[in-house]
Design a protein around this motif. Sequence first.
Motif, short mmCIF file in Angstrom:
data_model
loop_
_atom_site.label_atom_id
_atom_site.label_comp_id
_atom_site.label_asym_id
_atom_site.label_seq_id
_atom_site.Cartn_x
_atom_site.Cartn_y
_atom_site.Cartn_z
N ARG A 21 -26.90 -87.22 103.54
CA ARG A 21 -26.54 -85.91 102.98
C ARG A 21 -26.01 -85.05 104.11
O ARG A 21 -26.74 -84.78 105.07
CB ARG A 21 -27.80 -85.24 102.41
CG ARG A 21 -27.94 -85.42 100.92
CD ARG A 21 -29.21 -84.79 100.44
NE ARG A 21 -30.34 -85.21 101.25
CZ ARG A 21 -31.43 -84.48 101.44
NH1 ARG A 21 -31.53 -83.30 100.91
NH2 ARG A 21 -32.43 -84.93 102.16
N PRO A 22 -24.76 -84.60 104.03
CA PRO A 22 -24.22 -83.79 105.11
C PRO A 22 -25.03 -82.51 105.32
O PRO A 22 -25.50 -81.90 104.36
CB PRO A 22 -22.81 -83.45 104.64
CG PRO A 22 -22.48 -84.52 103.65
CD PRO A 22 -23.77 -84.87 102.98
N ARG A 23 -25.22 -82.15 106.59
CA ARG A 23 -26.08 -81.00 106.93
C ARG A 23 -25.29 -79.73 107.21
O ARG A 23 -25.87 -78.69 107.45
CB ARG A 23 -26.89 -81.32 108.19
CG ARG A 23 -27.73 -82.54 108.07
CD ARG A 23 -28.96 -82.23 107.25
NE ARG A 23 -29.51 -83.46 106.73
CZ ARG A 23 -30.67 -83.55 106.12
NH1 ARG A 23 -31.40 -82.48 105.93
NH2 ARG A 23 -31.09 -84.70 105.66
N GLY A 24 -23.99 -79.85 107.31
CA GLY A 24 -23.19 -78.66 107.61
C GLY A 24 -21.72 -78.98 107.48
O GLY A 24 -21.35 -80.08 107.07
N LYS A 25 -20.89 -78.00 107.85
CA LYS A 25 -19.44 -78.17 107.73
C LYS A 25 -18.78 -77.77 109.03
O LYS A 25 -19.17 -76.78 109.65
CB LYS A 25 -18.91 -77.21 106.68
CG LYS A 25 -19.01 -77.68 105.26
CD LYS A 25 -18.30 -76.63 104.40
CE LYS A 25 -18.21 -77.05 102.96
NZ LYS A 25 -17.44 -76.06 102.19
N ILE A 26 -17.78 -78.53 109.42
CA ILE A 26 -16.95 -78.13 110.56
C ILE A 26 -15.52 -77.99 110.04
O ILE A 26 -14.97 -78.96 109.48
CB ILE A 26 -17.02 -79.16 111.70
CG1 ILE A 26 -18.44 -79.19 112.29
CG2 ILE A 26 -16.01 -78.84 112.78
CD1 ILE A 26 -18.62 -80.15 113.45
N LEU A 27 -14.94 -76.80 110.18
CA LEU A 27 -13.56 -76.59 109.75
C LEU A 27 -12.63 -76.79 110.94
O LEU A 27 -12.96 -76.37 112.06
CB LEU A 27 -13.38 -75.17 109.20
CG LEU A 27 -13.79 -74.94 107.74
CD1 LEU A 27 -15.25 -75.21 107.51
CD2 LEU A 27 -13.45 -73.51 107.29
N VAL A 28 -11.50 -77.46 110.69
CA VAL A 28 -10.59 -77.77 111.81
C VAL A 28 -9.19 -77.24 111.52
O VAL A 28 -8.84 -77.00 110.36
CB VAL A 28 -10.53 -79.29 112.08
CG1 VAL A 28 -11.92 -79.82 112.41
CG2 VAL A 28 -9.94 -80.07 110.90
N ASP A 29 -8.37 -77.13 112.57
CA ASP A 29 -7.00 -76.65 112.37
C ASP A 29 -6.11 -77.82 111.90
O ASP A 29 -6.54 -78.97 111.87
CB ASP A 29 -6.47 -75.97 113.64
CG ASP A 29 -6.40 -76.90 114.83
OD1 ASP A 29 -6.34 -78.14 114.63
OD2 ASP A 29 -6.44 -76.42 115.98
N ASP A 30 -4.87 -77.49 111.56
CA ASP A 30 -3.97 -78.49 110.98
C ASP A 30 -3.73 -79.68 111.90
O ASP A 30 -3.68 -80.82 111.46
CB ASP A 30 -2.62 -77.85 110.62
CG ASP A 30 -2.78 -76.82 109.51
OD1 ASP A 30 -3.86 -76.78 108.89
OD2 ASP A 30 -1.83 -76.05 109.29
N HIS A 82 -26.69 -75.26 109.81
CA HIS A 82 -27.53 -75.43 110.97
C HIS A 82 -27.83 -76.93 111.06
O HIS A 82 -28.43 -77.49 110.17
CB HIS A 82 -28.81 -74.62 110.76
CG HIS A 82 -29.73 -74.69 111.91
ND1 HIS A 82 -29.50 -74.01 113.09
CD2 HIS A 82 -30.87 -75.39 112.09
CE1 HIS A 82 -30.46 -74.29 113.94
NE2 HIS A 82 -31.30 -75.12 113.36
N PHE A 83 -27.37 -77.57 112.13
CA PHE A 83 -27.63 -79.01 112.23
C PHE A 83 -27.97 -79.40 113.66
O PHE A 83 -27.64 -78.69 114.60
CB PHE A 83 -26.44 -79.83 111.69
CG PHE A 83 -25.09 -79.41 112.20
CD1 PHE A 83 -24.62 -79.84 113.43
CD2 PHE A 83 -24.26 -78.60 111.43
CE1 PHE A 83 -23.36 -79.48 113.88
CE2 PHE A 83 -23.00 -78.22 111.89
CZ PHE A 83 -22.55 -78.65 113.11
#
Length: 381
Positions: free
Chosen positions: A285-294, A318-319
């Motif tokens: 189960r994913p614990r968080g999100k990381i947003l990235v640029d194009d 929070h991971f």
Amino acid sequence: MNKLNGSGLMNTDRRQLIDSAKLIVIKIGSGVLAGVDGLNQPALRRLGRQISAIRESGRQVVVVSSGAIASGLQPLGLTRMPKTIVDKQAAAAVGQQVLMNAWANVFRKSQIAVGQVLLTSDDLDHRSRYLNARHTLVSLLQRGVIPIINENDSVSFEEIKMGDNDHLSALVTTLISANLLVMLTNVDGLRRGGANGDLIEIVQAADHVDEHVSGSKSATGVGGMATKLQAARLVGRSGIPAIIANGSRTNVLKDILSGKNVGTYFEPKASRLDVRRRWIATATRPRGKILVDDGAQAAIASRQASLLPSGITQVEGHFSAGAVVRICDRKGVPFARGLVSYTSDETRRVMGHNSKEIPEILGYRYLDEIIHRNDLVLDGD
Ligand code: GLU
């Protein structure tokens, strides 16, 4: 043959995969094994005889058995499935040993020992516990024991509950790299357009089948067809075929393994995932999100690159280091998952910076990558 769509799979592919399946997970639903008045002993004996015969033919079997809650109803004086989780847990605590005794009795005649393994999704979410579960199951199999698996209902709560044994059976199938998942239920398989249509004998990897799901469940069943399809899809992603069939059909397992077209067969995808990435893709189960640029998104999506701090625009949740997180585009739409080498706090501090600056910012550096490419799985994989 009744395929969902026109072309593609040859029946020989199914035949070959089933013939060569040396390790099989058989999931038996509550509706097959028990009613509100307790276990269906003839059904247990019938399936037990067939499983013993499969073992004698040189194959190994893991059973995922539901029916703990149903088996606990009568001893607790209940006449239908309880509504609250805590009542279900009480029933499962009483019923699990009734269920295990019944399986032990059934296999005693063939001198096969059974071993109880109770799991929660938390157990499979942590890499070390996941590996432990695998070692236990492999060791049981090597010793000729049939593992009988169920969800650890009496300790599961909403957060860690798998909800139904369909999902559990799929996780177990990938956990031990079995070659086939058979889900026995009280319907014949997936029917075109829902409950009354023709039986669909083969679903190919690319087929969309959700429109053929109807919502009905038995009095003791939990999942229904939707969760079985998800389970079939999950193992299919790891290159493992699945079959949904009627557990009350005479000789159902014998016929499946002798290559007859019983139930609905789900053709697997050609899998690119190794065992570690399978775990990242399916068990966690994913614990968080990381947003990235194009730029980072394009590099990751072409499978060429690791996730470096410089491409990160935002960190959510929070991971800890070693957790699995979702990787999202700059709008927050997920497209991959991966295992992080830094905590959420550390990642926030280094995001947008060059990897060379990590020691300066944090005072130390584990790795240049926030997620190494070997620990990354694209959603379509
Ligand atoms: N773990 C539950 C039980 O043994 C059943 C869940 C299910 O049937 O999917 O009663």
